[in-house]
Design a protein around this motif. Structure first.
Motif, PDB file in Angstrom:
ATOM      1  N   UNK A  90       0.857  -1.347   0.030  1.00 11.20           N
ATOM      2  CA  UNK A  90       0.000  -0.083  -0.016  1.00 11.20           C
ATOM      3  C   UNK A  90       0.864   1.139  -0.086  1.00 11.20           C
ATOM      4  N   UNK A  91       1.621   1.631  -1.141  1.00  7.62           N
ATOM      5  CA  UNK A  91       2.574   2.743  -1.057  1.00  7.62           C
ATOM      6  C   UNK A  91       1.849   4.101  -0.743  1.00  7.62           C
ATOM      7  N   UNK A  92       0.313   4.149  -0.843  1.00  4.75           N
ATOM      8  CA  UNK A  92      -0.378   5.617  -0.689  1.00  4.75           C
ATOM      9  C   UNK A  92      -0.176   5.637   0.793  1.00  4.75           C
ATOM     10  N   UNK A  93      -0.152   4.602   1.521  1.00  3.55           N
ATOM     11  CA  UNK A  93       0.080   4.770   3.109  1.00  3.55           C
ATOM     12  C   UNK A  93       1.275   5.387   3.505  1.00  3.55           C
ATOM     13  N   UNK A  94       2.400   4.932   2.936  1.00  2.00           N
ATOM     14  CA  UNK A  94       3.612   5.928   3.312  1.00  2.00           C
ATOM     15  C   UNK A  94       4.424   6.471   2.013  1.00  2.00           C
ATOM     16  N   UNK A  95       3.661   7.470   1.533  1.00  2.00           N
ATOM     17  CA  UNK A  95       4.197   8.051   0.201  1.00  2.00           C
ATOM     18  C   UNK A  95       5.424   8.433   0.115  1.00  2.00           C
ATOM     19  N   UNK A  96       6.291   8.750   1.395  1.00  2.00           N
ATOM     20  CA  UNK A  96       7.611   9.219   1.351  1.00  2.00           C
ATOM     21  C   UNK A  96       8.634   8.084   1.534  1.00  2.00           C
ATOM     22  N   UNK A  97       7.927   6.940   2.118  1.00  2.00           N
ATOM     23  CA  UNK A  97       9.044   5.800   2.373  1.00  2.00           C
ATOM     24  C   UNK A  97       9.446   4.991   1.028  1.00  2.00           C
ATOM     25  N   UNK A  98      10.555   4.367   1.042  1.00  2.00           N
ATOM     26  CA  UNK A  98      11.118   3.598   0.075  1.00  2.00           C
ATOM     27  C   UNK A  98      11.775   2.417   0.317  1.00  2.00           C
ATOM     28  N   UNK A  99      11.513   1.239  -0.125  1.00  2.00           N
ATOM     29  CA  UNK A  99      12.241  -0.118   0.366  1.00  2.00           C
ATOM     30  C   UNK A  99      13.235  -0.411  -0.693  1.00  2.00           C
ATOM     31  N   UNK A 100      14.235  -0.150  -0.072  1.00  5.65           N
ATOM     32  CA  UNK A 100      15.595  -0.512  -0.616  1.00  5.65           C
ATOM     33  C   UNK A 100      16.415  -1.354  -0.087  1.00  5.65           C
ATOM     34  N   UNK A 101      16.686  -2.426  -0.636  1.00  6.37           N
ATOM     35  CA  UNK A 101      17.351  -3.767   0.123  1.00  6.37           C
ATOM     36  C   UNK A 101      18.373  -3.326   0.886  1.00  6.37           C
ATOM     37  N   UNK A 102      19.352  -2.504   0.510  1.00 10.17           N
ATOM     38  CA  UNK A 102      20.716  -2.266   1.272  1.00 10.17           C
ATOM     39  C   UNK A 102      20.107  -1.404   2.364  1.00 10.17           C
ATOM     40  N   UNK A 103      19.369  -0.614   2.371  1.00  9.69           N
ATOM     41  CA  UNK A 103      18.988   0.200   3.577  1.00  9.69           C
ATOM     42  C   UNK A 103      18.070  -0.463   4.523  1.00  9.69           C
ATOM     43  N   UNK A 104      17.229  -1.661   3.963  1.00  6.72           N
ATOM     44  CA  UNK A 104      16.500  -2.598   4.859  1.00  6.72           C
ATOM     45  C   UNK A 104      17.452  -3.242   5.564  1.00  6.72           C
ATOM     46  N   UNK A 105      18.625  -3.738   4.973  1.00  2.00           N
ATOM     47  CA  UNK A 105      19.651  -4.644   5.684  1.00  2.00           C
ATOM     48  C   UNK A 105      20.246  -3.681   6.873  1.00  2.00           C
ATOM     49  N   UNK A 106      20.869  -2.453   6.488  1.00  2.00           N
ATOM     50  CA  UNK A 106      21.402  -1.624   7.307  1.00  2.00           C
ATOM     51  C   UNK A 106      20.454  -1.161   8.592  1.00  2.00           C
ATOM     52  N   UNK A 107      19.228  -1.219   8.403  1.00  2.00           N
ATOM     53  CA  UNK A 107      18.127  -0.920   9.299  1.00  2.00           C
ATOM     54  C   UNK A 107      17.969  -2.172  10.261  1.00  2.00           C
ATOM     55  N   UNK A 108      17.961  -3.418   9.690  1.00  2.00           N
ATOM     56  CA  UNK A 108      18.138  -4.456  10.580  1.00  2.00           C
ATOM     57  C   UNK A 108      19.171  -4.776  11.403  1.00  2.00           C
ATOM     58  N   UNK A 109      20.566  -4.093  10.840  1.00  2.00           N
ATOM     59  CA  UNK A 109      21.715  -4.385  11.577  1.00  2.00           C
ATOM     60  C   UNK A 109      21.958  -3.362  12.567  1.00  2.00           C
ATOM     61  N   UNK A 110      20.884  -2.446  12.800  1.00  2.00           N
ATOM     62  CA  UNK A 110      21.146  -1.401  13.517  1.00  2.00           C
ATOM     63  C   UNK A 110      22.273  -0.531  13.325  1.00  2.00           C
ATOM     64  N   UNK A 111      22.520  -0.192  12.016  1.00  2.00           N
ATOM     65  CA  UNK A 111      23.576   0.548  11.510  1.00  2.00           C
ATOM     66  C   UNK A 111      22.949   1.946  10.966  1.00  2.00           C
TER      67      UNK A 111
END
Length: 341
Positions: free
Chosen positions: A97-118
């Motif tokens: 539902x991209x309209x729910x978070x219009x500014x958010x983007x799912x970028x794999x590298x950023x998701x990985x850094x998020x999960x690693x607390x970096x």
């Protein structure tokens, strides 16, 4: 866990909920005194959390022969699973539902850094934030855990100084020199962990006992300082009043003991913190499509956050923590204070 601290954890979490409600629905453009109070002061819940974190981590390790590795495994087992779950849920919602978070983007590298607390720049362009943006505080928490793990090599009475020295080294020398994550770790908010450690040391020495009028006065002074504010660094403006609130509540512990409700509210506070933005944004999305007033949807959001946090604590946090401790072969005893009231 001290029930007074649990109560304060719950209060801090719901203050942040109020702060983000005003942000999500009104973008901080409000004209009522209560709404303005949450918009301007609700963020102090994070500072209270950081002071409490320093206190709890110090007390939780004071009577244990833990290795740094065991400590980090237990901290990860306690913090990471729920955060990973809601980060991945956030990614799914953004994709579905991209309209729910219009500014958010799912970028794999950023998701990985998020999960690693970096810490890393958010692809949405609004600063150094993980995909689940409230996770920025957990990046600081993980830094504190790593530095405290190193301090476990020394006696408890020296840990404050070791953590302080390491924080200074990382946040004041290494981070600016290398420009780590655009100076993310240079934030003076990290000093609030040290304030919590100091309170823990005072508590273990039996120096947090007082007649009720004194901690009540301390709470009044802290609230007045928070309300009036000052043009000083955050660690002074909000950190010191937060520390005063924490030590005052700890001194009132005899009046909190035995309250199962307050304990439960504190237990659920981490899940409240993790899920509330998802719920609030979903509430805004529904309200916009149904033409509902934000304050009409607020009670529904509160109920969903509360019920969701309870379920999350019972079946996600607690269950995974117990399972991981068993798999990892480490144990964490309940905090038992030497102080007698």
């Amino acid at each position: 866990m001290l029930i007074s601290v649990q109560a304060l954890r719950a209060l801090a979490a719901w203050m942040v909920v109020g702060h983000h409600f005003i942000q999500v629905f009104f973008e901080f453009d409000v004209d009522t005194p209560l709404a303005y109070l949450f918009a301007d002061k609700g963020g102090i819940g994070v500072d209270i959390f950081f002071v409490i974190s320093g206190l709890v981590i110090f007390l939780a390790t004071a009577d244990k022969a833990l290795t740094p590795w065991q400590f980090m495994l237990m901290r990860l087992a306690r913090i990471a699973p729920a955060y990973w779950f809601y980060t991945l849920l956030m990614a799914l919602v953004v994709l579905a539902v991209p309209s729910m978070f219009p500014e958010a983007q799912v970028v794999p590298s950023h998701v990985l850094l998020s999960l690693l607390f970096i810490p890393a720049e958010n692809p949405g362009g609004f600063g150094v934030y993980p995909l689940l943006d409230v996770g920025w505080t957990l990046n600081f928490e993980m830094l504190f855990y790593v530095l405290f793990a190193v301090a476990l090599w020394v006696r408890g009475s020296y840990r404050l100084w070791v953590v302080a020295a390491l924080l200074y080294l990382v946040c004041c020398i290494i981070s600016p020199a290398l420009n780590l994550a655009s100076g993310f770790y240079s934030n003076d908010i990290v000093l609030e962990f040290l304030m919590g450690i100091v309170i823990g040391m005072l508590y273990r020495r039996g120096l947090c006992r007082a007649r009720a009028w004194l901690p009540l006065l301390g709470i009044a002074v802290a609230l007045a300082a928070i309300y009036h504010g000052a043009d000083v660094p955050r660690a002074l403006e909000w950190g010191v009043p937060s520390a005063l609130l924490v030590i005052s509540c700890v001194a009132l512990e005899p009046y909190f003991q035995g309250s199962r409700i307050l304990k439960l509210l504190g237990d659920c506070s981490y899940s409240v913190y993790l899920i509330h933005v998802l719920v609030l944004v979903a509430g805004r999305w529904v309200a916009e499509r149904m033409g509902l007033d934000p304050y009409a949807i607020l009670p529904v959001c509160i109920a969903v956050i509360a019920l969701g946090a309870y379920g999350s604590y019972q079946w996600l946090e607690k269950a995974t923590y117990r399972t991981l401790k068993r798999w990892l072969g480490v144990e964490e005893r309940v905090i038992i204070s030497r102080q007698k009231y």
